[in-house]
Structure formats: C-alpha cells, structure tokens
Write an enzyme that holds these catalytic residues in place. Structure first.
Site, PDB file in Angstrom:
ATOM      1  CB  CYS A  56      -3.978  -9.387   5.790  1.00 24.14           C
ATOM      2  SG  CYS A  56      -2.373  -9.772   6.505  1.00 24.14           S
ATOM      3  CG  HIS A 106      -5.337  -4.979   5.846  1.00 19.13           C
ATOM      4  ND1 HIS A 106      -4.174  -5.651   5.599  1.00 19.13           N
ATOM      5  CD2 HIS A 106      -5.345  -3.938   4.968  1.00 19.13           C
ATOM      6  CE1 HIS A 106      -3.493  -5.057   4.647  1.00 19.13           C
ATOM      7  NE2 HIS A 106      -4.194  -4.008   4.238  1.00 19.13           N
TER       8      HIS A 106
END
Length: 518
Positions: A56, A106
């Site tokens: 991610c 993120h």
C-alpha cells in the site's frame, strides 16, 4: 495556463488490493462488475497496467509523486513520505484546481495532506512508524514474529475467516468515504460562491477488497450458486524461486494446509467485496450524471496493487507475480477515446504527468525530470497514426517478506525480475502468462535478458539500495521505540467539522431555500 472552463474535473476512484484479473473488464467471468464494465465500454482500458510496488504505502506514494518508491523514498508500510516531494495534488492545486481527498491514502508521517486542500475523512491505518519490520528481525526465510504477530497468528490464518458478516469495519469505513465524497460533489455542483466553476480533482479511495475476505450478506449472496474458478496448481517440476519461498514463509503459507474450499470461500468473499466497489463506482457515475457533470469529468478507476488469491500457490501480495502487481486502470470522460483497449505496459507513476496534462498544469523541469512515468494523454485521445512511446515499467519491492531489494522491469511482452545475488527470472508473458517457464538461462532469450537487465539497473545500485533500506529500518525502529515512551502525539488526521454552521443554523439561512445549508 488554460481557462478553467476548458479543463475537466478529475475523479480518481481507488480500490485496495484489487487485481486487474478479478474484474470484468479484464476478462474475469466469475465476478459481477457491471459498472466497471460500463465504464470500460465508455472509455479506455489499459490492459497491462502495473502498480510500482506490491504494497500500500510505497505504491500510493509512487502514484502520487510519479516517482518510483526508492525515489521518494517510500519502501514499506512504515517509511515516512517526505512533505517536500511534489504530488499530483500539489501540481493541480498550483494550476487552480480544488484538490480533495476522501478515504485511504496511507500517508506515513505528520503531513497527512500532501497537497490536498481538503481531506474529508481520516485514514484507516496508522500514519506513524508502528509497522516497521526490519529485515534483520524477520529471519531467513523471513517470518512474522514477536510483536509483529497478532496473537501468535500467521497471515495465512486470514483465509479461515472468509464468509458473510452482518457488517465489517471495512464497510463502516468505506461507507463513510462514499458518503463524504458524494456529499462534496453535490456541494461543488451547487456552489454559487466566489470559487464556483473552478475545476476540481477528487480522490475517493476505498479499503475493499483488501483481506479479510468477508462481506455483508447482500454481497456474499450475489455469488450463491455462481461458479468460482479455482487457481490452477503449479505443475510438478516447476521449482519455486527463492523470492517465492520468502514471501510464502512470511505469510505462513509454507506451514499451512489450504484446501480448495478455503480458496473458494476466500475468492467468494473477495468477489463480493469487489461487487461492493463496483456499486460504489456506479453511485459516483450516477451522481455526476444527476448534476450534469459527467461530460465535464474524467473518471479514473484503479487500485494500489493486487492479490494472488492462490495463483502460483501464493496468497495476498508482497510478490512481483502478475496477480499481485497488475491493477485495473480505466479512464472515461472528456479527452478520452471510448471503447479503446491499449496493450502498452503502463503503471501508476504515469498518473501524475497524465493529470498534469489534463489540467493544463505547467510544471518545472525539476519536477518532470524526476518522473518515472509518462503522460497517457496521447494514448487516451486515440490519435490515429501517432506514435506514443512509453518507457519500460519498473516495479520495486523493498518491504517485509523479502530480505533484499527486488526490481522488475516490464518491456512489451517480457518481464525480468532482478534481485542481487539471486537467479534472474525472465518471462514471456504472451506465451507464458502464468510465469511458469523462466527463460533467463535460455540462449534464445539472451538479448532480451541483457537488455532488460540493463534497464532494471539504470540509475539503481542494488547494493547501495540495500544499505539505505536497512539503515532506514534501523532508524525507524529506534524512533518507534523512543516514541512509545511518554505522552503520545498522534499524526492521524482529524477532519474539521463546523456543525454550528451546517443546515439552517447560519445567520443568513433561509429555511424556505431548498439549497440552504450548502
């Protein structure tokens, strides 16, 4: 700069851990994705799109900056994303766009905006150094251990939880992301203030179909009685590469007994969550149409990386195998040809230069000179008879689940995976899409191997990269231990809310005005 009226809005819709191979536009006949199918028919499909890292944080940082993860640097899920690195949000904001983020990106570090003027929700995962997992502590082969484990469980134990649930934390988060993003689109459409008519960039980023593979009954039940095709087993005689052994050890796959039913249930849950994401895409398209914005908005759909789902005997991500690194990439709207499919290998680092071109954003050379990708606008326009060369696609992996930096380069139909000191992997993806036949030692592929190895090593020293990654891991582990003592100051983003001025509570609000409160 062009005038605001000639520049499209840009809506980027993102899934999390969605492999291109698990969607209808890429040929999966088991999954139900009618809205993605419709978007593909209305626009352009990049058939060979890659993430630039199978994890991610580094993938998203690469996408935002147009740089490879090592060039940010952002190599794993706990390395700080420097605030001084330009993103496409900075570039479009400088060009006069409103820049809005809803959902997961993120970002690691105290900067939780990275050029976005507005952020409508907090993130779903920690923004600090918590998830630092030094290679030195993982062992050989690398494994989750000690504080890195969750109650002594292995990653692979996630497969045992697949099934229906009345509600999930991922649904809870994604529904907030959808609500706030759709509300903001309505407000922008109805805005009559000083900034009315300004073009906007919105990123709405969702956490599904990320594991665990669970979904509410209304999505799980869509697959009752439907075929769920299982992955083909790896033929006898095909030896796993050391990189495969490492990631399977990290996930605990090498110690697990995984039967067909467990894989079937995991895929059913994954497809169910994918159908939810498909419904989300449909809701955004419908809202743009409701407010007359559809013809003025470029809609882009992608994911940060994929999921192996049992392909090649592997699960989850953290590998440079195709199901883990191939992502959907769809464009539709103004300046985009309809019904077009492009086979040129592309990747997420292409989005920054592409968005800048769509927005008419003039960027200095010291920004564009660091791009690892190319603008896709020529390919999107479908210019007949025009050559649109694209540089080789590079994918990196320097996170947990490996013990040294790994790079892959995709050029045309060929893919080379390189790790210093390990055997090369070379695959002809047209003849061998499952990556079973490593041609690195085949004399007939020597020219291709040498050319791709030269490409993968351009501007990259694997020995220096390993030194830098290990140093960063050590520093972050030290800092994490220090910050665990004393009073905690969170880097998590807290969206501002001015409830006192919402609805019919302002001094000039007219209760008879149907648009009051916007």
């Amino acid at each position: 700069m062009t005038t605001a009226g000639s520049r499209p809005n840009i809506l980027l819709l993102m899934a999390d851990q969605l492999s291109a191979f698990a969607t209808g536009p890429y040929g999966n006949e088991d999954v139900l994705t009618p809205n993605l199918d419709a978007l593909a028919e209305r626009g352009t499909v990049f058939e060979n799109a890659y993430c630039n890292a199978p994890l991610c944080v580094p993938s998203r940082a690469a996408m935002m900056t147009g740089r490879l993860p090592s060039g940010v640097p952002s190599n794993d899920n706990a390395e700080e994303f420097p605030a001084s690195v330009p993103t496409f949000a900075h570039s479009l904001r400088r060009a006069g766009y409103r820049t809005i983020l809803s959902g997961k990106m993120h970002f690691v570090g105290p900067d939780q905006l990275h050029g976005f003027e507005e952020r409508l929700t907090t993130d779903i995962f920690p923004p600090d150094l918590t998830w630092t997992r030094p290679w030195e502590e993982q062992g050989d082969p690398p494994r989750l251990s000690g504080a890195q484990q969750n109650g002594g469980r292995e990653y692979v134990d996630i497969l045992r939880s697949s099934g229906p649930l009345p509600w999930t934390y991922q649904m809870h988060y994604d529904e907030e992301v959808r609500f706030t993003a759709l509300r903001r689109i309505r407000e922008l459409a109805l805005d009559s203030g000083e900034r009315a008519g300004e073009p906007w960039l919105m990123v709405a980023s969702f956490t599904q179909p990320h594991d665990p593979y669970v979904a509410p009954p209304e999505y799980w039940n869509r697959y009752e009685g439907r075929r769920i095709t299982l992955p083909e087993p790896v033929p006898d005689g095909v030896e796993p590469h050391p990189l495969d052994r490492w990631v399977n050890a990290f996930h605990g796959v090498d110690r697990a007994e995984i039967d067909d039913e467990a894989v079937r249930l995991a895929r059913r849950g994954y497809y169910a969550m994918t159908s939810y994401i498909d419904d989300v895409v449909g809701s955004f398209v419908a809202e743009l149409e409701r407010f007359g914005l559809l013809d003025d908005t470029v809609v882009v759909f992608t994911s940060d990386h994929g999921d192996q789902l049992g392909e090649h005997g592997m699960y989850f991500k953290r590998t440079l195998r195709e199901w883990s690194v191939r992502v959907p990439l769809l464009f539709a709207g103004p300046q985009v040809a309809s019904g077009r499919r492009i086979g040129t290998p592309t990747s997420l680092v292409d989005l920054h230069p592409t968005f800048a071109d769509l927005a008419g954003a003039a960027l200095p050379e010291w920004v564009t000179g660091r791009f690892a990708g190319d603008s896709l606008t020529g390919l999107l326009a479908g210019d007949a008879g025009t050559e649109h060369p694209h540089r080789d696609v590079v994918v990196e992996n320097s996170a947990e689940g490996t013990l040294l930096p790994v790079r892959a380069v995709v050029s045309g139909r060929h893919k080379l995976v390189y790790a210093h000191g390990l055997p090369d992997q070379l695959y002809d993806l047209e003849k061998d899409p499952r990556e079973l036949d490593n041609r690195a030692a085949d004399p007939g592929y020597a020219e291709v191997r040498d050319r791709l190895r030269s490409s993968v090593l351009t501007d990259w020293d694997p020995v220096a990269a390993e030194r830098d990654v290990v140093t960063s891991q050590r520093v972050r582990a030290f800092l994490g231990e220090a910050l665990a003592h004393g009073a905690h100051t969170s880097w998590a983003y807290e969206p501002p809310v001015d409830a006192a001025r919402q609805w019919i509570r302002g001094t000039d609000d007219d209760p008879w005005d149907p648009l009051c409160g916007f």
